[in-house]
Structures are given as C-alpha cells and as structure tokens.
Design an enzyme around this catalytic site. Sequence first.
Site, PDB file in Angstrom:
ATOM      1  N   HIS A  55       0.834  -1.211   0.000  1.00 49.21           N
ATOM      2  CA  HIS A  55       0.000   0.000   0.000  1.00 49.21           C
ATOM      3  C   HIS A  55       0.872   1.266   0.000  1.00 49.21           C
ATOM      4  O   HIS A  55       0.735   2.135  -0.857  1.00 49.21           O
ATOM      5  CB  HIS A  55      -0.912  -0.030   1.237  1.00 49.21           C
ATOM      6  CG  HIS A  55      -1.856   1.129   1.337  1.00 49.21           C
ATOM      7  ND1 HIS A  55      -3.162   1.063   0.911  1.00 49.21           N
ATOM      8  CD2 HIS A  55      -1.679   2.396   1.792  1.00 49.21           C
ATOM      9  CE1 HIS A  55      -3.747   2.232   1.108  1.00 49.21           C
ATOM     10  NE2 HIS A  55      -2.875   3.065   1.649  1.00 49.21           N
ATOM     11  N   GLU A  56       1.789   1.320   0.947  1.00 45.73           N
ATOM     12  CA  GLU A  56       2.637   2.521   1.049  1.00 45.73           C
ATOM     13  C   GLU A  56       3.568   2.642  -0.157  1.00 45.73           C
ATOM     14  O   GLU A  56       3.911   3.751  -0.572  1.00 45.73           O
ATOM     15  CB  GLU A  56       3.438   2.517   2.362  1.00 45.73           C
ATOM     16  CG  GLU A  56       2.595   2.443   3.652  1.00 45.73           C
ATOM     17  CD  GLU A  56       1.482   3.483   3.749  1.00 45.73           C
ATOM     18  OE1 GLU A  56       1.592   4.542   3.109  1.00 45.73           O
ATOM     19  OE2 GLU A  56       0.490   3.221   4.468  1.00 45.73           O
TER      20      GLU A  56
HETATM   21 ZN    ZN Z   1      -3.251   5.175   1.817  1.00 46.66          ZN
END
Ligand code: ZN
Length: 506
Positions: free
Chosen positions: A267-268
Amino acid sequence: MTPTDAYAELVRRSKEVGVLNSCAAVLGWDQQTYMPTSGAGLRGEQMALLAALAHQKVTDPKVGDLLAAVEGSDLVREPESDAAANARELRRTYDRAAKLPQALVEELARVTTQAQQAWQAAKAGNDFPTFRPWLEKVVALKYEEAGAVGFTGHPYNALIDEYEPGTTVAELKELFAGLTRELVPLIRKITDSPKRPDRSILHHDYPVDRQKVFAEAAAVAFGFDFTAGRLDTTAHPFCSGFGPGDCRITTRYNARSFPDAFFGVLHETGHALYEQNLPAEHFGTPLGAACSFGIHESQSRLWENQVGRGRPFWDHFFPRLRQTFPTALAKVSPDAFHFAVNDVRLSLIRVEADEATYNLHIALRFELELALLTGDLLVGDLPAAWNERVKALLGLDVPDDTRGCLQDIHWSFGGIGYFPTYTLGNLYASQLMAAARKDLGPAAVDADFRRGEFQPLKSWLTDRVHRHGQRYRAGDLCRRATGEPLSPRPFLSYLNEKYCPLYGVC
Ligand code: ZN
C-alpha cells in the site's frame, strides 16, 4: 513588474514554501520513527515555528498581487499550461487561507489537538460522553470554517474541497447510492457461500526479519527506488514524500501474522511510486504535487489490491514466499493462500475491512458526517445513529462505541470530508487498472506479473497520472487517463470477476 516576472516570483515563493514543508515532513517522519520520547516538547516547538513560517508565506498579500498580475495576462490563456495550472491551484490555496480568520485557525488548532487526546482516552475507555463536547466543538468550528471559505449548496462542499478539489456532495451522494445498491447483494452472496478460506494459514510464525526482506523485494519489483527512499518501522504506517530523491515509507510487523506488514508495505509503496515519479523540476509548486487525496489513495490501493491480492502476482511470489517461510507454508497450496488473502467478511472495523466491504464503512461515515455538519444529526445522537446504520448496512450489532463511532481518529482532528477520498481511491484504482489492462493488453499484464515484471504498469501510471502533478483536477485526470468520467462500474466488475469464482457464487 511584467507578468513573466510576476510568475517567476510566484514560483520562487511557492518553492520556498515547498522546502519549508519538506523540513516539517522530515521532522514528522523522525517523530514517528526514531525520536526519543523526551524530544516531544522541542519537536512541538520546531513544528509550530515551521508551520507559522509557511503560513505567513502562503498568506502574504504580495502573493495575491502576483497572482492577480499572472491571472490578468496571456500566461494563463491555455488553461492547462504550466502557468495556468500553477496559478489556478495557488489561487485556491491562497483564497482559502486568506478567507480563514486567524482566530478561527488558532481555535481549530487548539481544539483539535485537545479533541484528539480526548478521543484517544474515550476510545480506550469506551466512553463517548467524554468525547461528545469535543466533537461538538469540532463540528461547530468546521461549520464556521465552511461559512468563512464560502460554498454553494451543502456546507460540506467547502470542506471536501481541501481533500478533493472540485468534488461535490451531489456527485458523492449519487456515487455512494449506486455503489451501495450493488455492493450489498454481492456481499450477501459471498458471505452466504459455504466456501470459506482458511485464514489461519496467515497466522503462523512469520519471523520479522524475513518479512522485512520479503516486503522490500516486492517493493523493489514494483519500482520503489531504495536509493531515493527508505522503509522503517512505526506504530501507524504512512508514506511521506519529502521531495525529489527522498521518500520514506513505514510499516509495523507482527511475527504471528503475515498480511499486516506485507500488504501495508505494498500500500505505502503505491503512495511512494506516485511521490517518486512526480516531476522533480516542479517540486514545491502545484505541478510537482499529487493531484488529490483520492488519486493518491488510488495508487496505494491499485498496488495493494488490484496487483498484490491478484493471482498472477502470487503465481510469481508464492513459491518464493514458501521458501522464505517453510515452517508456516510447507503444506499450503497456492490456491489456499490466494483465497486466504482474499477473505471477505462483514466486520465492525474499517481498517480491517476487505476490499468488498470497505466502501460500506465509508458510505455510512459520509452519510453521518453530512448530517452532523448541518445539525440534522446531533452529536449526542451519533452512537445510536451509527449503530443503526451498521445494522442496516452490515447486519451487525455494535457491542460498544470503541468498535463503533469512536474507532476512527478523523473527526477528532477535524477531518470532516476526508473519508470519501478512500472510496474515490478504490474506484479510481479499478478504473485506472482496467484502462491499463486495455492499453497494455490484459494477457500481457498478467504474463508480466507472473514473471515478477511490473515495470510496464508502473510506466503507464507515471505517464497517465504521476507526471501531471496538479495540472488537471482529479475528474479531468481520470477522463484523460481512462477515456471515461469516474464510475463505480469498473470497481463492481472487478469485484464480481474476482470473488464470484473464488466463492463459487453468481
Ligand atoms: Zn493510503
């Protein structure tokens, strides 16, 4: 001063603010990773000084004069030229800041700082009544802010403009209504299916040092540049792009659970790929900054879910994962593993929700914050209204406010208008991925992923999204990148195509 000189001066000042803000970002990152606890007092002073300096520079009346000189000139004739786009977005920021009375800005900062502390204690102790007066203050101040900024239609329009410029309550209401109408029966079919994944395989011994190496390898495969970034450990994972050449991501590890850190890193990394591929020459100006919160979130969700929870991705990575964690996975099949990371279940907590149920959590928050802002819902009635909506949408009983209306930090920091950007991110992610598949060839994209090759997708995203910064508003960026205005259709098709075969339904 000629308009060209005025524009050059405007850019110089904007870049100076960019550098100041990046200093604050470095300090913020340090605060959440390595700063000793006794450093908090000094850090607060450092951050306050930097914020005050940046605020002075942004609201300097000279900026208004420079903007006026540029706006009245030929420089902005082409609405998508560098000067026109920068002037448009700098004007938005300047007007918003200039319209807010200093007293309101200070009161908001003071109240939200205390409200966050009150929220933390109230959440820990399941004690809504102690948070209630603080939330009442926050809502009243945000209503005042909307009035000061000015709006047409709903006061919420003035607040969402801070996160998703150009989006309106009317558009969002239609979007959420359409989405909810189709999601509810689909989720019911999935959760009624007798086929269930075995989630326990994700909760064995997964040594942290190996998790880190494995997650870093996936980030590198996606295109994260470790010569221009780092991965560190923190309590609340985030991505912070300081500027060209330096983007930090963080995660938290659980030695008994694989998905927490791994999907968090994916995600990051999605956020970071956006930051690392913004045009460096425009750093500090709107053209060098991400388009909107929703578009930023689309990049993280795309890599985390569309790619990272897909079968082609695991065709490449699962054999490597089994080698890395032989004790946990020796007897686990690729099918069982892929099913486990795509478990769909109705749950009370937004941050633990899967991609099918997630947007229902946002729909209910959106509905409630609209009503809070207009006074149609009183803060004192929030817990009951929350529980009623959870029952209606998710069919669950909320056992306490900690797992109900106190679960998220957003309202305590004044983030009314923030939640919808999560759903917009999910929808943009699906629409972008569908367009990328069409452009690159669906079979080619999957074949790439099976070989661990993600460069063509990353390049497509850089070309269609990253390199434009804020040249276009989110709606226009979407139309240019995908050929269509934003629609829930690609997201719903994606869910159906993925989950129907997995759960043997539809
Ligand atoms: Zn996010």
